[in-house]
Write a protein that holds these residues in place. Structure first.
Motif, PDB file in Angstrom:
ATOM      1  N   UNK A  12      19.759  36.990  13.488  1.00  0.00           N
ATOM      2  CA  UNK A  12      18.996  37.275  11.604  1.00  0.00           C
ATOM      3  C   UNK A  12      19.874  37.524  10.702  1.00  0.00           C
ATOM      4  N   UNK A  13      18.348  38.390   9.881  1.00  0.00           N
ATOM      5  CA  UNK A  13      19.389  39.565   8.890  1.00  0.00           C
ATOM      6  C   UNK A  13      19.553  40.178   9.264  1.00  0.00           C
ATOM      7  N   UNK A  14      19.748  41.256  10.112  1.00  0.00           N
ATOM      8  CA  UNK A  14      20.558  42.110   9.973  1.00  0.00           C
ATOM      9  C   UNK A  14      20.721  42.467  11.977  1.00  0.00           C
ATOM     10  N   UNK A  22      13.141  40.605  18.625  1.00  0.00           N
ATOM     11  CA  UNK A  22      12.567  41.564  19.094  1.00  0.00           C
ATOM     12  C   UNK A  22      11.080  41.127  18.788  1.00  0.00           C
ATOM     13  N   UNK A  67       5.982  51.105  18.071  1.00  0.00           N
ATOM     14  CA  UNK A  67       6.751  51.346  16.818  1.00  0.00           C
ATOM     15  C   UNK A  67       6.103  50.722  15.504  1.00  0.00           C
ATOM     16  N   UNK A 101       9.679  39.531  13.334  1.00  0.00           N
ATOM     17  CA  UNK A 101      10.288  40.317  13.770  1.00  0.00           C
ATOM     18  C   UNK A 101      11.057  39.403  15.322  1.00  0.00           C
ATOM     19  N   UNK A 151      14.320  37.589  12.215  1.00  0.00           N
ATOM     20  CA  UNK A 151      14.492  38.211  10.856  1.00  0.00           C
ATOM     21  C   UNK A 151      15.230  37.615   9.888  1.00  0.00           C
ATOM     22  N   UNK A 159       7.663  46.231  12.254  1.00  0.00           N
ATOM     23  CA  UNK A 159       8.507  47.745  12.084  1.00  0.00           C
ATOM     24  C   UNK A 159      10.333  47.054  11.746  1.00  0.00           C
ATOM     25  N   UNK A 160      10.543  45.352  11.985  1.00  0.00           N
ATOM     26  CA  UNK A 160      11.415  44.720  11.615  1.00  0.00           C
ATOM     27  C   UNK A 160      11.199  44.643   9.773  1.00  0.00           C
ATOM     28  N   UNK A 181       9.816  46.729   7.886  1.00  0.00           N
ATOM     29  CA  UNK A 181       9.967  48.342   7.480  1.00  0.00           C
ATOM     30  C   UNK A 181      11.578  48.188   7.133  1.00  0.00           C
ATOM     31  N   UNK A 182      11.884  48.112   7.998  1.00  0.00           N
ATOM     32  CA  UNK A 182      13.575  48.777   7.987  1.00  0.00           C
ATOM     33  C   UNK A 182      14.299  47.497   7.119  1.00  0.00           C
ATOM     34  N   UNK A 183      13.902  46.453   6.677  1.00  0.00           N
ATOM     35  CA  UNK A 183      13.935  45.949   5.622  1.00  0.00           C
ATOM     36  C   UNK A 183      13.431  45.368   4.498  1.00  0.00           C
TER      37      UNK A 183
END
Lengths: 334, 334
Positions: A157-159, A164, A179, B254, B257, B287-288, B290-292
């Motif tokens: 994926x992107x990062x 998940x 989470x 999630x 990504x 949360x993924x 929110x991280x990005x």
């Protein structure tokens, strides 16, 4: 000369460094406590020293492909930077790949332990057994992790956060999850979750002894024994886990339509306790599964959707890390 | 000579055959009613005749790459066989790719209309605009369809069912869905769903006139007008659609990504009515994300997760079908 690589399984409690051939044969293993409290620099020093020792023993007789490291997540990829990893407190922001690369003269790959388990299952476990090169692996441990392999390669994926699958809305009125959401797969199907539920329901016998990570796994196993022995409440906890797994799989099957989903981690040992409910819920909620359902859910059928226990057990993460330097690079795009 | 291909948008009501360059420039278009009631053989005859006419006009001055056909799903891939398509009654089991290949001397690709829209958005729409080659497109039409493009190529899955993001468990106590499950994205965010909800809530003005497919889209648009004008009940219907979209996106983000998720189809015109709630729910449950998360959800930021309206409108399916013969083949695996 036969090619070998060195895989590292960096766990919160233990650190393992192993040398493997392309076929997953183990040539050498060093294991020692991580001693995470000594801080990232000391742990990475010890890790790299062990890598050098293993390399030194084999390099005269084998060709070396490089080092692969599986780390607790979350970490961003491909740079391999840790982001508040719950199993490595104090490691937030550690640039793991850079730190190792600065200490060693060889190519280094870093990835998440959940991704490593998925890669190993695809290359050497159930994927190899069935001859498929795409799968999603769900690891039911202290938390619930996941990894996705598509056409033989990890999908980052992107990062690096792809896969998940332990998190995301499943049962909206469910318990809160670490989470920040509620009712995620992790709050039903992790070892922590089944033990927490046993405590809530006063199944004291199963949960009295231990409260650390190893104890959680042990308690989940004890709870499974109670369920196997006929305890109705213990059974219901594993059935709830199976229901949540069925819902999570329904979303995955409808989105990804993969040939194979493998379930690993400590809780997967209780397969017989959660699988019947898991398959029933999956069948109810996924028409894509119904379109490609095998006659017997426990029997692999080519061209059908198969869900099974992971094959490689607790070695999956180490094996997957060792596979990273050995997996042929994706070809450049046309 | 410039290369061209012919794309076909086989709809339940209308059939369009268009010739396009690699850059998506339209060279020629023929459109006529599908007349699905005349049966598969007659419809496919008419389609192939139109393809021949378009080919004949251009082949002297252009190099021909082949024919791509977007069809209502579900259909299995790569063989292109229809499976009880709700928008083409009586076409169950039609081997669409074989039927067309038998009538035409050129290479033929067949895929689902939802996948075609995703491919077009990636190659010529939002993906091209932002310079990314992976996305998930969600089409909010009579139903909710989806398509996933990874590294520039459609992800089909085991038998072509990948990207069925309109179905799967989201809101477990929600209304029943045509797919057999309950509370799928489709029962909240399709044109059919918002109009059904308006009827249930006695918003008669929005839903009195039409009950066919075109009427459903029209009524969804009328309902959006009422919401824009301040009608609280109409607004709440679009907010509920936004909530469901946020939940669906949370699972997708999630799991996959991806850098980009595009939302198209008739209901996407009401973006301002559902997007605020969609982003709020997504932020809460992923949360993924929110991280990005970009600073402004409506502004693309490289390296962040972006969710936006699709760019290509009702031409997306036709354009994507035309892109199929022009997309470089994936290289053989290493």
């Amino acid at each position: 000369m036969e090619v070998f690589s060195i895989g590292v399984d960096l766990g919160g409690s233990n650190l393992r460094v192993g040398a493997f051939t392309v076929r997953g044969e183990r040539l050498k293993l060093i294991a020692f406590p991580t001693n995470a409290a000594s801080g990232p620099a000391a742990v990475i020093d010890s890790m790299c020293e062990a890598i050098r020792v293993v390399h030194e023993e084999l390099v005269a007789t084998h060709e070396f492909a490089g080092v692969g490291v599986g780390s607790p997540g979350p970490l961003s990829l491909p740079d391999g930077v840790l982001h508040q990893p719950p199993n490595l407190p104090g490691w937030d922001g550690v640039e793991l790949r850079r730190e190792i690369t600065e200490r060693l003269p060889w190519p280094v790959w870093v990835n998440s332990d959940a991704n490593m388990a998925a890669l190993a299952e695809c290359r050497l476990g159930a994927g190899a057994e069935y001859g498929v090169d795409s799968l999603c692996m769900i690891t039911l441990g202290t938390g619930v992790g996941g990894g996705i392999v598509l056409d033989g390669h990890l999908w980052h994926g992107l990062n690096g956060a792809a896969g998940e699958v332990g998190h995301g809305p499943l049962i909206l009125n469910g318990p809160p999850c670490a989470c920040g959401a509620r009712g995620c797969l992790e709050v039903y199907a992790s070892a922590t979750a089944v033990v927490r539920r046993a405590r809530e329901l006063n199944l004291v016998a199963a949960t009295e002894a231990h409260s650390d990570e190893a104890g959680t796994q042990l308690n989940a196993a004890k709870l499974a024994q109670m369920a196997e022995a006929g305890d109705a409440v213990a059974r219901s906890i594993y059935e709830q886990a199976g229901h949540a797994l069925g819902l999570g799989l329904a979303n995955l099957v409808n989105t990804l339509n993969l040939p194979l989903y493998t379930i690993g981690g400590g809780v997967s040992a209780a397969w017989n306790l959660f699988a019947p409910r898991m398959f029933a819920t999956l069948e109810e909620f996924s028409y894509v599964y119904r379109m490609s359902q095998p006659r017997d859910p426990n029997q692999y059928e080519a061209g059908k959707t198969h869900i099974c226990r992971a094959r490689l057990g607790s070695d999956a993460g180490l094996l997957g890390a060792a596979m990273l330097p050995l997996v042929p690079r994706p070809l450049p795009r046309a």
